[in-house]
Design an enzyme around this catalytic site. Sequence first.
Site, PDB file in Angstrom:
ATOM      1  N   ALA A  11    -107.722 -15.062 -31.315  1.00  0.00           N
ATOM      2  CA  ALA A  11    -106.569 -14.171 -31.396  1.00  0.00           C
ATOM      3  C   ALA A  11    -106.221 -13.651 -30.004  1.00  0.00           C
ATOM      4  O   ALA A  11    -107.114 -13.295 -29.232  1.00  0.00           O
ATOM      5  CB  ALA A  11    -106.873 -13.005 -32.335  1.00  0.00           C
ATOM      6  N   LYS A  15    -102.394 -18.723 -26.731  1.00  0.00           N
ATOM      7  CA  LYS A  15    -102.031 -20.006 -27.340  1.00  0.00           C
ATOM      8  C   LYS A  15    -100.517 -20.209 -27.414  1.00  0.00           C
ATOM      9  O   LYS A  15    -100.012 -21.272 -27.055  1.00  0.00           O
ATOM     10  CB  LYS A  15    -102.598 -20.123 -28.765  1.00  0.00           C
ATOM     11  N   SER A  16     -99.813 -19.207 -27.894  1.00  0.00           N
ATOM     12  CA  SER A  16     -98.363 -19.345 -28.069  1.00  0.00           C
ATOM     13  C   SER A  16     -97.658 -19.550 -26.738  1.00  0.00           C
ATOM     14  O   SER A  16     -96.772 -20.404 -26.621  1.00  0.00           O
ATOM     15  CB  SER A  16     -97.786 -18.129 -28.785  1.00  0.00           C
ATOM     16  N   ALA A  33     -91.521 -20.726 -37.194  1.00  0.00           N
ATOM     17  CA  ALA A  33     -92.313 -19.521 -37.388  1.00  0.00           C
ATOM     18  C   ALA A  33     -92.820 -19.495 -38.827  1.00  0.00           C
ATOM     19  O   ALA A  33     -92.027 -19.501 -39.758  1.00  0.00           O
ATOM     20  CB  ALA A  33     -91.471 -18.283 -37.086  1.00  0.00           C
ATOM     21  N   THR A  34     -94.125 -19.483 -38.998  1.00  0.00           N
ATOM     22  CA  THR A  34     -94.713 -19.552 -40.340  1.00  0.00           C
ATOM     23  C   THR A  34     -95.156 -18.202 -40.866  1.00  0.00           C
ATOM     24  O   THR A  34     -95.655 -18.105 -41.986  1.00  0.00           O
ATOM     25  CB  THR A  34     -95.930 -20.491 -40.346  1.00  0.00           C
ATOM     26  N   HIS A  51     -92.240 -12.559 -29.066  1.00  0.00           N
ATOM     27  CA  HIS A  51     -92.136 -14.019 -29.129  1.00  0.00           C
ATOM     28  C   HIS A  51     -90.681 -14.452 -28.944  1.00  0.00           C
ATOM     29  O   HIS A  51     -90.398 -15.388 -28.203  1.00  0.00           O
ATOM     30  CB  HIS A  51     -92.665 -14.533 -30.472  1.00  0.00           C
ATOM     31  N   ASP A  81     -95.724 -22.285 -34.935  1.00  0.00           N
ATOM     32  CA  ASP A  81     -96.532 -21.125 -34.594  1.00  0.00           C
ATOM     33  C   ASP A  81     -96.608 -20.221 -35.820  1.00  0.00           C
ATOM     34  O   ASP A  81     -95.690 -19.485 -36.098  1.00  0.00           O
ATOM     35  CB  ASP A  81     -95.903 -20.399 -33.408  1.00  0.00           C
TER      36      ASP A  81
END
Length: 175
Positions: A11, A15-16, A33-34, A51, A81
């Site tokens: 976390a 990564k993003s 976007a999930t 984001h 993501d």
Amino acid sequence: MADRTLLLGGARSGKSMAAERLLADVPDVLYVATGGDDSGDAEWAERVAKHQARRPATWGLAETIELVPLLESAGPPLLIDCLTLWLSRTMDAVGVWSDLSRTDLVEQRITALADAWSATPRRVVAVSNDVGSGIVPADPGTRMFRDLMGRLNTTISLASDQVLWTVAGRTLPLT
């Protein structure tokens, strides 16, 4: 053959941002976007806003957990993501949290996702959390999530052209 990249890490590891850098030179990425909108959660809204502010204005947006149709269709590169939120929302959708015996429905969706990932005509970059390096969760539901997350990451990783590990904003290739 499409280029399939999986970015793993803990976390808040970067990564993003690393995924966004991989596609920074592409003007027409579809950002998938999930996470859903979690209406009313101010902290979540702040994360989403950060984001959004980082992404180029030319990138499209799809907010969905229906990844298979996107992977099966032709189109611009996808930045997904993230797979962790996809799994959590998929577990919600099939009612696993209230009935752990329904995990076979999640397994079927993982298999379908992996098949679509393997065959996609698109360039695709996906972000996912590695949740298996910590302590063993105390409750069965959280252990099930951790186990399914491990299976999902392994399955997608083995079907990827490139797997990257992100820690403290640094990204390393996994071989």
